[in-house]
Design a protein around this motif. Structure first.
Motif, PDB file in Angstrom:
ATOM      1  N   LEU A   1       6.071   7.822   9.178  1.00  0.00           N
ATOM      2  CA  LEU A   1       6.602   7.620   7.826  1.00  0.00           C
ATOM      3  C   LEU A   1       6.269   6.243   7.259  1.00  0.00           C
ATOM      4  O   LEU A   1       5.939   6.105   6.088  1.00  0.00           O
ATOM      5  CB  LEU A   1       8.121   7.830   7.818  1.00  0.00           C
ATOM      6  CG  LEU A   1       8.535   9.304   7.909  1.00  0.00           C
ATOM      7  CD1 LEU A   1      10.045   9.418   7.974  1.00  0.00           C
ATOM      8  CD2 LEU A   1       7.971  10.118   6.744  1.00  0.00           C
TER       9      LEU A   1
ATOM     10  N   ARG B   1      -1.354   6.874  10.992  1.00  0.00           N
ATOM     11  CA  ARG B   1      -0.526   6.816   9.791  1.00  0.00           C
ATOM     12  C   ARG B   1      -1.213   7.435   8.587  1.00  0.00           C
ATOM     13  O   ARG B   1      -0.764   7.312   7.451  1.00  0.00           O
ATOM     14  CB  ARG B   1      -0.137   5.364   9.503  1.00  0.00           C
ATOM     15  CG  ARG B   1       0.914   4.852  10.481  1.00  0.00           C
ATOM     16  CD  ARG B   1       1.029   3.360  10.509  1.00  0.00           C
ATOM     17  NE  ARG B   1       2.095   2.923  11.389  1.00  0.00           N
ATOM     18  CZ  ARG B   1       2.007   2.852  12.711  1.00  0.00           C
ATOM     19  NH1 ARG B   1       0.889   3.194  13.317  1.00  0.00           N
ATOM     20  NH2 ARG B   1       3.033   2.462  13.442  1.00  0.00           N
ATOM     21  N   LEU B   2      -2.305   8.086   8.846  1.00  0.00           N
ATOM     22  CA  LEU B   2      -3.091   8.691   7.765  1.00  0.00           C
ATOM     23  C   LEU B   2      -2.725  10.156   7.667  1.00  0.00           C
ATOM     24  O   LEU B   2      -2.692  10.854   8.676  1.00  0.00           O
ATOM     25  CB  LEU B   2      -4.572   8.549   8.143  1.00  0.00           C
ATOM     26  CG  LEU B   2      -5.602   8.572   7.044  1.00  0.00           C
ATOM     27  CD1 LEU B   2      -5.395   7.409   6.102  1.00  0.00           C
ATOM     28  CD2 LEU B   2      -6.983   8.481   7.686  1.00  0.00           C
ATOM     29  N   ARG B   3      -2.432  10.591   6.473  1.00  0.00           N
ATOM     30  CA  ARG B   3      -2.040  11.998   6.315  1.00  0.00           C
ATOM     31  C   ARG B   3      -3.219  12.814   5.796  1.00  0.00           C
ATOM     32  O   ARG B   3      -3.918  12.345   4.916  1.00  0.00           O
ATOM     33  CB  ARG B   3      -0.879  12.100   5.342  1.00  0.00           C
ATOM     34  CG  ARG B   3      -0.202  13.450   5.384  1.00  0.00           C
ATOM     35  CD  ARG B   3       1.149  13.404   4.704  1.00  0.00           C
ATOM     36  NE  ARG B   3       2.127  12.679   5.523  1.00  0.00           N
ATOM     37  CZ  ARG B   3       3.385  12.495   5.127  1.00  0.00           C
ATOM     38  NH1 ARG B   3       3.777  12.950   3.944  1.00  0.00           N
ATOM     39  NH2 ARG B   3       4.236  11.861   5.901  1.00  0.00           N
TER      40      ARG B   3
ATOM     41  N   ALA C   1      -0.682  -3.878   6.484  1.00  0.00           N
ATOM     42  CA  ALA C   1      -1.788  -4.058   5.529  1.00  0.00           C
ATOM     43  C   ALA C   1      -3.014  -4.711   6.164  1.00  0.00           C
ATOM     44  O   ALA C   1      -4.142  -4.287   5.947  1.00  0.00           O
ATOM     45  CB  ALA C   1      -1.306  -4.883   4.341  1.00  0.00           C
TER      46      ALA C   1
ATOM     47  N   PRO D   1       4.252   2.931   6.308  1.00  0.00           N
ATOM     48  CA  PRO D   1       2.833   2.700   6.036  1.00  0.00           C
ATOM     49  C   PRO D   1       2.235   1.789   7.104  1.00  0.00           C
ATOM     50  O   PRO D   1       2.967   1.065   7.772  1.00  0.00           O
ATOM     51  CB  PRO D   1       2.852   1.997   4.681  1.00  0.00           C
ATOM     52  CG  PRO D   1       4.201   1.365   4.587  1.00  0.00           C
ATOM     53  CD  PRO D   1       5.137   2.241   5.362  1.00  0.00           C
ATOM     54  N   PRO D   2       0.903   1.822   7.230  1.00  0.00           N
ATOM     55  CA  PRO D   2       0.280   0.916   8.194  1.00  0.00           C
ATOM     56  C   PRO D   2       0.429  -0.533   7.736  1.00  0.00           C
ATOM     57  O   PRO D   2       0.531  -0.806   6.549  1.00  0.00           O
ATOM     58  CB  PRO D   2      -1.187   1.340   8.181  1.00  0.00           C
ATOM     59  CG  PRO D   2      -1.389   2.058   6.904  1.00  0.00           C
ATOM     60  CD  PRO D   2      -0.076   2.645   6.518  1.00  0.00           C
TER      61      PRO D   2
ATOM     62  N   TYR E   1      -3.916   2.644  12.349  1.00  0.00           N
ATOM     63  CA  TYR E   1      -4.221   3.105  10.994  1.00  0.00           C
ATOM     64  C   TYR E   1      -4.350   4.637  10.932  1.00  0.00           C
ATOM     65  O   TYR E   1      -3.730   5.285  10.082  1.00  0.00           O
ATOM     66  CB  TYR E   1      -5.509   2.433  10.539  1.00  0.00           C
ATOM     67  CG  TYR E   1      -6.037   2.929   9.229  1.00  0.00           C
ATOM     68  CD1 TYR E   1      -5.433   2.548   8.036  1.00  0.00           C
ATOM     69  CD2 TYR E   1      -7.136   3.779   9.178  1.00  0.00           C
ATOM     70  CE1 TYR E   1      -5.916   3.019   6.824  1.00  0.00           C
ATOM     71  CE2 TYR E   1      -7.620   4.241   7.964  1.00  0.00           C
ATOM     72  CZ  TYR E   1      -7.010   3.863   6.797  1.00  0.00           C
ATOM     73  OH  TYR E   1      -7.472   4.317   5.597  1.00  0.00           O
TER      74      TYR E   1
ATOM     75  N   PRO F   1       0.841  -1.194   0.000  1.00  0.00           N
ATOM     76  CA  PRO F   1       0.000   0.000   0.000  1.00  0.00           C
ATOM     77  C   PRO F   1       0.878   1.247   0.000  1.00  0.00           C
ATOM     78  O   PRO F   1       1.967   1.230   0.571  1.00  0.00           O
ATOM     79  CB  PRO F   1      -0.794  -0.119   1.306  1.00  0.00           C
ATOM     80  CG  PRO F   1      -0.035  -1.061   2.163  1.00  0.00           C
ATOM     81  CD  PRO F   1       0.798  -1.914   1.267  1.00  0.00           C
ATOM     82  N   PRO F   2       0.438   2.324  -0.648  1.00  0.00           N
ATOM     83  CA  PRO F   2       1.202   3.569  -0.592  1.00  0.00           C
ATOM     84  C   PRO F   2       1.287   4.063   0.854  1.00  0.00           C
ATOM     85  O   PRO F   2       0.465   3.665   1.686  1.00  0.00           O
ATOM     86  CB  PRO F   2       0.412   4.523  -1.480  1.00  0.00           C
ATOM     87  CG  PRO F   2      -0.943   3.911  -1.640  1.00  0.00           C
ATOM     88  CD  PRO F   2      -0.787   2.454  -1.432  1.00  0.00           C
ATOM     89  N   PRO F   3       2.270   4.923   1.179  1.00  0.00           N
ATOM     90  CA  PRO F   3       2.555   5.269   2.568  1.00  0.00           C
ATOM     91  C   PRO F   3       1.358   5.857   3.331  1.00  0.00           C
ATOM     92  O   PRO F   3       1.167   5.559   4.489  1.00  0.00           O
ATOM     93  CB  PRO F   3       3.682   6.292   2.477  1.00  0.00           C
ATOM     94  CG  PRO F   3       4.054   6.413   1.051  1.00  0.00           C
ATOM     95  CD  PRO F   3       3.212   5.524   0.235  1.00  0.00           C
ATOM     96  N   ASN F   4       0.559   6.683   2.702  1.00  0.00           N
ATOM     97  CA  ASN F   4      -0.534   7.315   3.430  1.00  0.00           C
ATOM     98  C   ASN F   4      -1.859   6.944   2.795  1.00  0.00           C
ATOM     99  O   ASN F   4      -2.392   7.640   1.953  1.00  0.00           O
ATOM    100  CB  ASN F   4      -0.346   8.822   3.459  1.00  0.00           C
ATOM    101  CG  ASN F   4       0.925   9.174   4.181  1.00  0.00           C
ATOM    102  OD1 ASN F   4       1.055   8.896   5.358  1.00  0.00           O
ATOM    103  ND2 ASN F   4       1.877   9.743   3.473  1.00  0.00           N
ATOM    104  N   VAL F   5      -2.365   5.849   3.231  1.00  0.00           N
ATOM    105  CA  VAL F   5      -3.569   5.312   2.597  1.00  0.00           C
ATOM    106  C   VAL F   5      -4.809   5.999   3.144  1.00  0.00           C
ATOM    107  O   VAL F   5      -4.960   6.145   4.353  1.00  0.00           O
ATOM    108  CB  VAL F   5      -3.717   3.805   2.905  1.00  0.00           C
ATOM    109  CG1 VAL F   5      -4.602   3.138   1.890  1.00  0.00           C
ATOM    110  CG2 VAL F   5      -2.365   3.159   2.980  1.00  0.00           C
ATOM    111  N   GLN F   6      -5.649   6.405   2.268  1.00  0.00           N
ATOM    112  CA  GLN F   6      -6.947   6.943   2.688  1.00  0.00           C
ATOM    113  C   GLN F   6      -7.967   5.826   2.539  1.00  0.00           C
ATOM    114  O   GLN F   6      -7.824   4.981   1.658  1.00  0.00           O
ATOM    115  CB  GLN F   6      -7.343   8.097   1.770  1.00  0.00           C
ATOM    116  CG  GLN F   6      -6.338   9.210   1.737  1.00  0.00           C
ATOM    117  CD  GLN F   6      -6.786  10.401   2.528  1.00  0.00           C
ATOM    118  OE1 GLN F   6      -7.960  10.602   2.729  1.00  0.00           O
ATOM    119  NE2 GLN F   6      -5.839  11.196   2.976  1.00  0.00           N
TER     120      GLN F   6
END
Lengths: 420, 184
Positions: free
Chosen positions: B97, B182-184, B102, B99-100, B179, A34-39
């Motif tokens: 930095l 780690r969300l931007r 999966a 990712p979560p 989760y 998954p890309p680093p900042n998953v929405q």
């Protein structure tokens, strides 16, 4: 066999899509990581894949009362509609989160908080109206009752009292706890209380959830003696009641109950109930509005097991405070009718409520009609105010509290204006 | 640091500038809106409504947590409003930095959809009105807040979170915190 790479397929698709005037979603570069900042993927309303959440979610969000009251000059009472001869004025403003109303023997108007921590007293001296804080630092002190000079306060986990309160408004002291056997819960964890003709104090102990199998201690109306002793369950199967009162003649106990959320726009409706026997069960969580079983926990149950409501108050409308009209100011048709403050819905795209309605009764205590009384707190699907409680004053006028704008209103009736 | 906290207790109105008045707050919550201290929330880009409510609850001891309540006891309503507006203007916190995980992300997304977290907190979890920004918040703080709601240890301004928390397990809360942080 023709083999194509995914980018070739995408190019072909792009051509097709462009020719149709559509846009293509961006390529997801890698399927493995998954890309680093998953929405989260844009979700949809259950059962309606055509409606994106973001659009409709806005209209289904909880409506939160502002922590600071609306200034008097900005209260939009001009929006309110009522029958000819009735008039509404601002009785007191600047009372943040004004909830339950009670009137003392000497005319003091007490106002509680649910989301804040205070209890207020409104007094009139030499024609001048004054509002003061008589208790603060309380835990969701939504419940108020008044009896023989004593003010009872229902907090989250306890009931307390202030004796001879009207003689000591300037220095009331700390409330004395009389009962503390109440579950600590944030969900429906504020209390509505009232004292009955039997001199017992009735307490709503709501369900600790939207919908669930409630613990034995919850989803009930309980009563205690005024010294805190003799607790017993008075009614069961009550999701959350924020209003009850006794019929002035039959002394039957009537209460409003708020239906569950997230089932449907239109179901279930809030209820008006009547207790005719101690211990009756009103259906929650198995049966709603007396005629259908719950989608989640109602399997194997039947609505025949439970006491049905005497009237339905509208879906999600949040029927809260209610009082029998015992005054002499309003026209005769309102005598012994039930006025109900509907706080107004949040869990519905087209909001309803934000008004005061009146249920007129037959001689046998059943409901003859439910009619609007004051409408217009809801305007263009938004609230400028939300009614919480109603209370009849000695002169027959009626007070209405509003926890959204932080105000108390007074409704009067003038037969001369009505007949003009 | 203690001296700075005490100095603030007078009033932020008493400070020479708003920045000076709020410096002790940001010493813990992070000057750039991102907290570096365990279980202390990042305040950057939180909705003004939410911040005002929380500040008021600390001041009026509905959430009696030190040093918050003590520091703010003499703040006026206007101080609350100005502080909330200032914090809301800070940059949103940067997400972790890496990712979560999966599997946990998948679990969290399912919970979000099932319990409609994004209805109030918005699709991108930037928050609105009384629903705070969750994207990029500290994981330890998110977990603490969720557990406090779940266990009725945190008094909420409204009961929405308590209703949502009722059916969730501690493992659910851990996945959500993992989760969302780690969300931007």
């Amino acid at each position: 066999m023709i083999s194509r790479t995914s980018s070739q397929i995408r190019l072909l698709l792009a051509g097709l899509v462009t020719s149709l005037g559509l846009t293509l979603p961006p390529i997801i570069q890698s399927q493995e990581k998954p890309p680093p900042n998953v929405q989260p993927a844009p979700t949809t309303v259950p059962g309606r894949p055509d409606i994106p959440n973001a659009e409709i979610a806005k209209t289904l969000r909880g409506v939160t009362s502002p922590p600071l009251p609306t200034p008097a000059e900005k209260l939009q009472i001009g929006q309110l509609k009522m029958a000819k001869g009735f008039k509404l004025e601002v009785y007191a403003s600047g009372i943040a989160n004004a909830r339950s109303l009670r009137i003392g023997d000497k005319g003091t108007v007490f106002v509680s908080n649910r989301q804040l921590d205070k209890v207020y007293a409104i007094t009139e001296r030499n024609g001048k109206r004054e509002t003061k804080v008589i208790a603060s630092g309380l835990d969701r002190p939504n419940g108020l009752a008044f009896h023989s000079g004593t003010l009872y306060i229902g907090e989250g986990t306890k009931i307390s009292k202030l004796e001879k309160i009207e003689d000591s408004l300037d220095n009331p002291g700390k409330p004395t706890v009389i009962y503390s056997e109440l579950p600590n819960q944030q969900s429906h964890g504020w209390r509505y209380i009232a004292i009955g003709p039997d001199n017992k104090l009735y307490i709503n102990v709501g369900a600790p959830c939207n919908i669930c199998e409630p613990p034995e201690t919850n989803a009930q109306i309980r009563r205690i003696n005024l010294d805190g002793s003799g607790a017993e369950v008075f009614a069961r199967g009550v999701r959350n009641s924020v209003g009850f009162d006794w019929h002035p003649i039959t002394k039957d106990f009537y209460f409003t109950d708020n239906g569950r959320d997230w089932l449907s726009e239109d179901l279930p409706e809030d209820e008006l109930n009547r207790v005719t026997k101690v211990g009756q069960h009103f259906g929650f969580p198995y049966c709603h509005q007396g005629n259908f079983t719950d989608r989640d926990v109602g399997w194997g149950r039947s609505c025949n097991e439970f006491t049905p409501p005497v009237a339905l108050m509208g879906p999600h409308s949040a029927a809260l405070g209610m009082r029998f009209y015992t005054g002499n100011m309003f026209p005769r048709e309102y005598r012994n009718a039930i006025f109900v403050a509907r706080h107004g819905s949040w869990n519905r795209t087209q909001k309803i409520g934000g008004d005061v309605i009146v249920a007129k009764l037959n001689v046998d205590g059943t409901v003859k009609s439910v009619e609007p009384f004051i409408t217009g707190f809801l305007h263009n699907n938004e609230y400028w105010g939300r009614p919480v409680d109603v209370h009849v004053m000695k002169d027959g006028s009626m007070l209405i509290s509003d926890d959204y704008a932080g105000a108390v209103y007074r409704v009067t009736y003038n037969p001369q204006v009505a007949s003009r | 640091m203690l001296a700075a906290l005490t100095a603030l207790s007078a009033s932020i109105a008493g400070a020479a500038t708003l920045d000076e008045g709020l410096a002790p707050c940001l010493a813990c919550h992070g000057e750039k809106g991102q907290s570096q201290i365990a279980e202390v929330p990042s305040l950057g880009a939180q909705p003004v409504f939410f911040l005002s409510v929380q500040l008021l609850m600390f001041r009026d001891k509905m959430r009696p947590i030190e040093p918050m309540s003590g520091m703010m006891k003499d703040w006026s309503d206007d101080d609350l409003r100005r502080a909330a507006e200032a914090f809301a203007k800070l940059s949103p916190p940067n997400a972790a930095l890496e990712p979560p995980d999966a599997t946990r992300a998948e679990g969290a997304r399912a919970l979000i959809e099932q319990h409609r977290c994004n209805f109030c907190h918005k699709q991108d979890f930037s928050g609105e009105q009384n629903a705070p920004r969750l994207a990029g918040q500290r994981e330890d703080y998110l977990l603490k807040a969720l557990r406090d709601y779940k266990n009725n240890n945190r008094r909420a301004y409204d009961a929405a979170m308590a209703d949502v928390m009722h059916p969730l397990t501690d493992a659910n809360l851990q996945d959500l915190s993992h989760y969302l942080s780690r969300l931007r």
